[in-house]
Write a protein that holds these residues in place. Structure first.
Motif, PDB file in Angstrom:
ATOM      1  N   MET A   1      50.822  14.434 -21.958  1.00 24.28           N
ATOM      2  CA  MET A   1      49.665  13.645 -22.433  1.00 24.28           C
ATOM      3  C   MET A   1      49.315  12.560 -21.424  1.00 24.28           C
ATOM      4  O   MET A   1      50.173  11.806 -20.961  1.00 24.28           O
ATOM      5  CB  MET A   1      50.022  13.002 -23.789  1.00 24.28           C
ATOM      6  CG  MET A   1      48.996  11.988 -24.251  1.00 24.28           C
ATOM      7  SD  MET A   1      49.329  11.399 -25.940  1.00 24.28           S
ATOM      8  CE  MET A   1      48.067  10.129 -26.052  1.00 24.28           C
ATOM      9  N   MET A   2      48.010  12.495 -21.088  1.00 28.82           N
ATOM     10  CA  MET A   2      47.551  11.415 -20.207  1.00 28.82           C
ATOM     11  C   MET A   2      47.440  10.125 -21.006  1.00 28.82           C
ATOM     12  O   MET A   2      47.129  10.136 -22.190  1.00 28.82           O
ATOM     13  CB  MET A   2      46.183  11.748 -19.638  1.00 28.82           C
ATOM     14  CG  MET A   2      46.178  12.913 -18.670  1.00 28.82           C
ATOM     15  SD  MET A   2      44.506  13.238 -18.125  1.00 28.82           S
ATOM     16  CE  MET A   2      44.188  11.734 -17.176  1.00 28.82           C
TER      17      MET A   2
ATOM     18  N   ALA B   1      36.492   9.249 -23.967  1.00 28.20           N
ATOM     19  CA  ALA B   1      36.934   9.773 -22.674  1.00 28.20           C
ATOM     20  C   ALA B   1      36.557   8.766 -21.600  1.00 28.20           C
ATOM     21  O   ALA B   1      35.410   8.315 -21.546  1.00 28.20           O
ATOM     22  CB  ALA B   1      36.272  11.120 -22.395  1.00 28.20           C
ATOM     23  N   ASP B   2      37.480   8.397 -20.777  1.00 26.84           N
ATOM     24  CA  ASP B   2      37.229   7.336 -19.806  1.00 26.84           C
ATOM     25  C   ASP B   2      37.945   7.654 -18.501  1.00 26.84           C
ATOM     26  O   ASP B   2      38.965   7.060 -18.175  1.00 26.84           O
ATOM     27  CB  ASP B   2      37.725   6.004 -20.397  1.00 26.84           C
ATOM     28  CG  ASP B   2      37.238   4.818 -19.587  1.00 26.84           C
ATOM     29  OD1 ASP B   2      36.016   4.715 -19.370  1.00 26.84           O
ATOM     30  OD2 ASP B   2      38.080   4.024 -19.155  1.00 26.84           O
ATOM     31  N   PRO B   3      37.395   8.618 -17.742  1.00 28.65           N
ATOM     32  CA  PRO B   3      38.055   8.998 -16.489  1.00 28.65           C
ATOM     33  C   PRO B   3      38.046   7.848 -15.479  1.00 28.65           C
ATOM     34  O   PRO B   3      37.195   6.972 -15.545  1.00 28.65           O
ATOM     35  CB  PRO B   3      37.206  10.169 -15.984  1.00 28.65           C
ATOM     36  CG  PRO B   3      35.889  10.046 -16.677  1.00 28.65           C
ATOM     37  CD  PRO B   3      36.151   9.360 -17.976  1.00 28.65           C
TER      38      PRO B   3
ATOM     39  N   ASP C   1      33.681  11.848 -12.948  1.00 26.30           N
ATOM     40  CA  ASP C   1      34.621  12.965 -12.853  1.00 26.30           C
ATOM     41  C   ASP C   1      35.247  13.318 -14.199  1.00 26.30           C
ATOM     42  O   ASP C   1      36.457  13.406 -14.352  1.00 26.30           O
ATOM     43  CB  ASP C   1      35.702  12.659 -11.816  1.00 26.30           C
ATOM     44  CG  ASP C   1      36.394  13.926 -11.347  1.00 26.30           C
ATOM     45  OD1 ASP C   1      35.879  15.024 -11.663  1.00 26.30           O
ATOM     46  OD2 ASP C   1      37.449  13.823 -10.707  1.00 26.30           O
ATOM     47  N   LEU C   2      34.377  13.553 -15.180  1.00 23.97           N
ATOM     48  CA  LEU C   2      34.846  13.947 -16.508  1.00 23.97           C
ATOM     49  C   LEU C   2      35.584  15.281 -16.436  1.00 23.97           C
ATOM     50  O   LEU C   2      36.629  15.470 -17.063  1.00 23.97           O
ATOM     51  CB  LEU C   2      33.633  14.051 -17.440  1.00 23.97           C
ATOM     52  CG  LEU C   2      33.901  14.203 -18.934  1.00 23.97           C
ATOM     53  CD1 LEU C   2      34.590  12.967 -19.484  1.00 23.97           C
ATOM     54  CD2 LEU C   2      32.581  14.439 -19.682  1.00 23.97           C
ATOM     55  N   TYR C   3      35.027  16.212 -15.637  1.00 27.89           N
ATOM     56  CA  TYR C   3      35.650  17.530 -15.520  1.00 27.89           C
ATOM     57  C   TYR C   3      37.029  17.426 -14.862  1.00 27.89           C
ATOM     58  O   TYR C   3      37.986  18.092 -15.287  1.00 27.89           O
ATOM     59  CB  TYR C   3      34.733  18.466 -14.717  1.00 27.89           C
ATOM     60  CG  TYR C   3      35.275  19.859 -14.579  1.00 27.89           C
ATOM     61  CD1 TYR C   3      35.107  20.795 -15.593  1.00 27.89           C
ATOM     62  CD2 TYR C   3      35.966  20.243 -13.428  1.00 27.89           C
ATOM     63  CE1 TYR C   3      35.619  22.072 -15.471  1.00 27.89           C
ATOM     64  CE2 TYR C   3      36.473  21.529 -13.297  1.00 27.89           C
ATOM     65  CZ  TYR C   3      36.290  22.436 -14.326  1.00 27.89           C
ATOM     66  OH  TYR C   3      36.795  23.698 -14.201  1.00 27.89           O
ATOM     67  N   GLY C   4      37.120  16.587 -13.844  1.00 25.96           N
ATOM     68  CA  GLY C   4      38.408  16.394 -13.188  1.00 25.96           C
ATOM     69  C   GLY C   4      39.447  15.821 -14.145  1.00 25.96           C
ATOM     70  O   GLY C   4      40.619  16.205 -14.124  1.00 25.96           O
ATOM     71  N   MET C   5      39.017  14.885 -14.993  1.00 21.46           N
ATOM     72  CA  MET C   5      39.915  14.340 -16.007  1.00 21.46           C
ATOM     73  C   MET C   5      40.429  15.456 -16.920  1.00 21.46           C
ATOM     74  O   MET C   5      41.616  15.536 -17.236  1.00 21.46           O
ATOM     75  CB  MET C   5      39.156  13.296 -16.830  1.00 21.46           C
ATOM     76  CG  MET C   5      39.928  12.731 -18.016  1.00 21.46           C
ATOM     77  SD  MET C   5      38.853  11.624 -18.989  1.00 21.46           S
ATOM     78  CE  MET C   5      39.970  11.217 -20.338  1.00 21.46           C
ATOM     79  N   LEU C   6      39.501  16.334 -17.320  1.00 21.91           N
ATOM     80  CA  LEU C   6      39.872  17.467 -18.170  1.00 21.91           C
ATOM     81  C   LEU C   6      40.894  18.363 -17.465  1.00 21.91           C
ATOM     82  O   LEU C   6      41.908  18.758 -18.039  1.00 21.91           O
ATOM     83  CB  LEU C   6      38.604  18.255 -18.534  1.00 21.91           C
ATOM     84  CG  LEU C   6      38.781  19.568 -19.288  1.00 21.91           C
ATOM     85  CD1 LEU C   6      39.416  19.336 -20.640  1.00 21.91           C
ATOM     86  CD2 LEU C   6      37.429  20.278 -19.448  1.00 21.91           C
ATOM     87  N   MET C   7      40.638  18.654 -16.190  1.00 25.47           N
ATOM     88  CA  MET C   7      41.531  19.563 -15.461  1.00 25.47           C
ATOM     89  C   MET C   7      42.913  18.936 -15.258  1.00 25.47           C
ATOM     90  O   MET C   7      43.939  19.595 -15.383  1.00 25.47           O
ATOM     91  CB  MET C   7      40.921  19.931 -14.096  1.00 25.47           C
ATOM     92  CG  MET C   7      39.754  20.892 -14.208  1.00 25.47           C
ATOM     93  SD  MET C   7      40.196  22.430 -15.093  1.00 25.47           S
ATOM     94  CE  MET C   7      39.141  22.299 -16.534  1.00 25.47           C
TER      95      MET C   7
ATOM     96  N   ALA D   1      44.376  17.001 -17.158  1.00 24.29           N
ATOM     97  CA  ALA D   1      45.105  16.906 -18.440  1.00 24.29           C
ATOM     98  C   ALA D   1      45.912  18.174 -18.720  1.00 24.29           C
ATOM     99  O   ALA D   1      46.742  18.188 -19.627  1.00 24.29           O
ATOM    100  CB  ALA D   1      44.121  16.647 -19.570  1.00 24.29           C
ATOM    101  N   GLN D   2      45.646  19.223 -17.959  1.00 26.57           N
ATOM    102  CA  GLN D   2      46.298  20.515 -18.258  1.00 26.57           C
ATOM    103  C   GLN D   2      47.798  20.452 -18.009  1.00 26.57           C
ATOM    104  O   GLN D   2      48.251  19.995 -17.020  1.00 26.57           O
ATOM    105  CB  GLN D   2      45.659  21.626 -17.402  1.00 26.57           C
ATOM    106  CG  GLN D   2      46.007  23.008 -17.893  1.00 26.57           C
ATOM    107  CD  GLN D   2      45.076  24.065 -17.321  1.00 26.57           C
ATOM    108  OE1 GLN D   2      44.464  23.870 -16.293  1.00 26.57           O
ATOM    109  NE2 GLN D   2      44.985  25.190 -18.015  1.00 26.57           N
TER     110      GLN D   2
END
Lengths: 347, 347
Positions: free
Chosen positions: A1-2, A331-333, A338-344, A346-347
Motif C-alpha cells: 500500500m502506498m 488521489a494526490d500523485p 502523473d495520475l497514471y504513473g501513481m496508479l502503475m 501502486a501495483q
C-alpha cells in the motif's frame, strides 16, 4: 500500500466519533455553540452564495443537495427525507456533509450529519426563539415527539430559559420515549393527551411532525395572542402543519424566502405575502417581536448556511482531538499530471 | 463504542482500494467494461433525471455537484476544477462520488472518483470514438499530455484499434512522462515537437488541455477531411480549445446540449447551431459518421450519467471482494424516532 500524502487525507467524523464529541462538549453546550456560529454567519448573510437546495423527488421521498459558499469555504449537505422509512425501521432523515477549500477545491472535512442536523436544527430554532419569543417565556409545547423533539426541548432550555415542556404526539409511545429521555435534564416534562392540552399555558409552540402531506397540527382557535410558533415540520412542497388562518394572524419570519415559499408553511399564502428574513432581525435591520400580544411564527425549513455553520464548527472542534479519522479519499500523485504513473506504481 | 447496524455502514472505496481494483481487473479491461455500462445507460437516456451540474465558481476555480437518478438509484459526483493547482503540486481535478437507494434515501456507496473519473472519461471518449471514428483508424494524436492522456491512449487502443499515438504538449516534460508511462503497453508512441507534427497521419485527434481560457489548440488549416476530433479539455464557460472555423466544418456530437452549450466548444457558436445528442446515435435514432471525408467532433464536457454508470460499475465490482471498507456514516438507532436515546446510550 502506498502512503497517501496529507493533502489526500480528508478528516472524517463517523457517527460514533460525533457522539463522542457531543458527550465531550455536552449536548446543551454544543447546541449553544453551534447557534453562536449560525448567528455569526447569518449576520454576514450577504457574503454567501445562496441557492434553493437541489431536490430529487420520487414517490418514496426526496434526496437533496444543499450547497453554499462564503468565497473561502464551500460546504454542502446530502440529506434525504423519507417519512415512510420509520415504519420500516429506518430514519426519516439521514445526512452527511462536506467542507472544502474554495482556493484549491480540495475537501477538508467529511462528516456524518444525521446527528449534527438534529443539533443544528435545534440550535437554529432556539436562536430564532431568543430573538422572537416573548420575554420570560418558561413553557414550551412540543408537538411531534420524534427524533428531533428532545434536541428542541434542550435547546430552548439552554438558550431561551424554558423550564417546562408539554409533549404531544399522535403516537403515545413517541411521547413516552421523549419524556423518558428528558428525565433528569432539569426540565419539568408533562405528557399530554391532546394538542389543546399541550399548548395550555405555553408561550412557545414547536411543531415538528413528519407526515408528507398538508396536515393541520394547529387550528386557528388553538393559538392565543402573544405566543411564538416554531414550525419545523413543514419543509417540502405539499408538507405543511398549520392552518392558513394562523399564518394570516402571524408575523412571519423565514430563513431564505426563495426556498421557504416552495417548501414552508407559506406555500399556503400568496407569493407576495410579506415575510421577514430572520438575518435582518439578527443584524437589527428589521424588527422582531414588537408587542406582547403579537403572534410570531418562524416558518423554518432548514437552510444551507446552517449546515455550513455546523460543518465549520465541527472542523474547529475536532482540531487537536482524536474525534476523527483520516480518509484516503483524494488521489494526490507527487506529480499532479502523473495520475497514471501513481496508479502503475501502486501495483 | 456502539456497533452500528448494517444499514448505517456505507461501503467506501479509498484511492488505495480503487487502484487495487484497477490492477485486479486490468486498466484496459476496466475502461472497456465501464464503457459498456455507459453505453447501456446512454441507450436508456430518457429514464434519467437530467440537470446541468451545479457549479460554485470562484476566481481560483470551480466546485461542482453532478447529480442524476434513474428512479431506482441516485448518484452524484463532487468535482473541482482548479487549473492553477498544478503549479502548486495539486491535482487540477479531484473528485468523489456517492450512490444512494432512491427507495430509502440511504447511501449505498462512497468512493474516490479522481481515478475513477479518469477511467470513465477515457471510457466515454473511446465509446463515442467507436461510433464516430473512421473505419480502420490506427493513429491518434494526443494533444495535451496531462493526467488524462495515458487513459485516453489506452482506451482508444482497447476499444477503437489504435496502435500508434502521437503525443504533443507545450511542456516537453509532460510528453516525456506520458511516453514513459505508455512503454510496453502495445502502442507505438511518437513524441512530437509541434501540434502539426502530432496530427500528421492521425485519423483521430484528441485534445485535452487544461488552461482556463479560450485557447486555440487546433487551427482550421491543421484539420484535414475524414478525421474524428475528441475534444475533452473545453469544459467550462470561457474554456475552449478549437478554432471556431473547425466547428463550422464539423458534424458536432454532444452529451447533453443544455450543459454543452454553456461549457463546451460550441460556446463559440450560435445557440441554435445544430448538434446531435450522442445517445441518439447509440440507439440508432440519429446518424453518426455518414462519409469518409466528414469531420466528426465529439464536444465532450462530461455528464452526470457517465459518473452514475461508473458508480454502479464499482458497486457491482466490489461485491464479494475486500476492495472496500464499511464506513460508519449514518446514524441508525434501533427505534428510528429515538436518535437522542441512541446518543445517550453511546455515553
Amino acid at each position: 500500500m502506498m502512503q497517501p500524502s496529507d493533502k489526500a487525507l480528508v478528516p472524517f467524523v463517523s457517527v460514533d466519533n460525533m457522539m463522542r464529541l457531543v458527550h465531550h462538549i455536552g449536548v446543551e453546550q454544543m447546541i449553544t455553540q453551534i447557534a453562536q456560529q449560525i448567528d455569526s454567519d447569518f449576520k454576514r448573510w450577504e457574503s454567501f452564495d445562496k441557492t434553493p437546495r437541489i431536490p430529487a423527488h420520487s414517490p418514496h421521498g426526496v434526496i437533496e443537495l444543499m450547497p453554499t459558499s462564503d468565497g473561502e469555504a464551500y460546504g454542502f449537505k446530502y440529506v434525504n427525507g423519507h417519512p415512510k422509512n420509520t415504519s420500516e425501521g429506518l430514519q426519516t432523515v439521514t445526512a452527511f456533509g462536506l467542507l472544502a477549500d474554495v482556493y484549491t477545491g480540495y475537501p477538508t472535512l467529511l462528516t456524518e450529519m444525521t446527528m449534527l442536523t438534529a443539533l443544528r436544527t435545534a440550535a437554529t430554532s432556539a436562536l430564532v426563539g431568543s430573538y422572537l419569543a416573548p420575554k420570560n417565556a418558561s413553557t414550551m409545547a412540543m408537538i411531534g415527539n420524534g427524533a428531533q423533539s428532545e434536541f428542541q426541548c434542550l435547546a430552548f432550555k439552554a438558550m431561551c430559559g424554558i423550564d417546562t415542556v408539554r409533549l404531544y404526539d399522535t403516537d403515545r409511545n413517541a411521547t413516552a420515549k421523549c419524556a423518558a429521555n428528558l428525565q433528569e435534564r432539569g426540565l419539568t416534562v408533562v405528557a399530554c393527551q391532546t394538542p389543546e392540552d399541550a399548548i395550555e399555558g405555553a408561550q412557545i409552540i414547536t411543531t415538528c411532525t413528519a407526515d408528507k402531506k398538508n396536515a393541520t397540527i394547529l387550528t386557528d382557535n388553538m393559538v392565543g395572542p402573544g405566543v411564538h410558533i416554531n414550525a419545523i415540520g413543514g419543509d417540502c412542497p405539499g408538507k405543511t402543519e398549520l392552518h392558513r388562518d394562523i399564518l394570516l394572524r402571524s408575523e412571519i419570519f423565514v430563513e431564505y424566502p426563495e426556498q421557504t415559499r416552495i417548501e414552508g408553511e407559506i406555500q399556503a399564502l400568496e407569493a407576495d405575502h410579506p415575510v421577514t428574513e430572520i438575518w435582518r432581525v439578527m443584524t437589527g435591520q428589521a424588527k422582531g417581536r414588537t408587542d406582547d400580544r403579537q403572534i410570531t411564527l418562524f416558518d423554518s425549513v432548514g437552510f444551507a448556511i446552517e449546515d455550513f455553520s455546523a460543518l465549520r464548527y465541527i472542523k474547529n472542534a475536532i482540531g487537536g482531538t482524536d474525534f476523527y479519522e483520516p480518509l484516503d479519499m483524494l488521489a494526490d500523485p507527487d506529480d499532479p499530471r502523473d495520475l497514471y504513473g501513481m496508479l502503475m506504481r501502486a501495483q
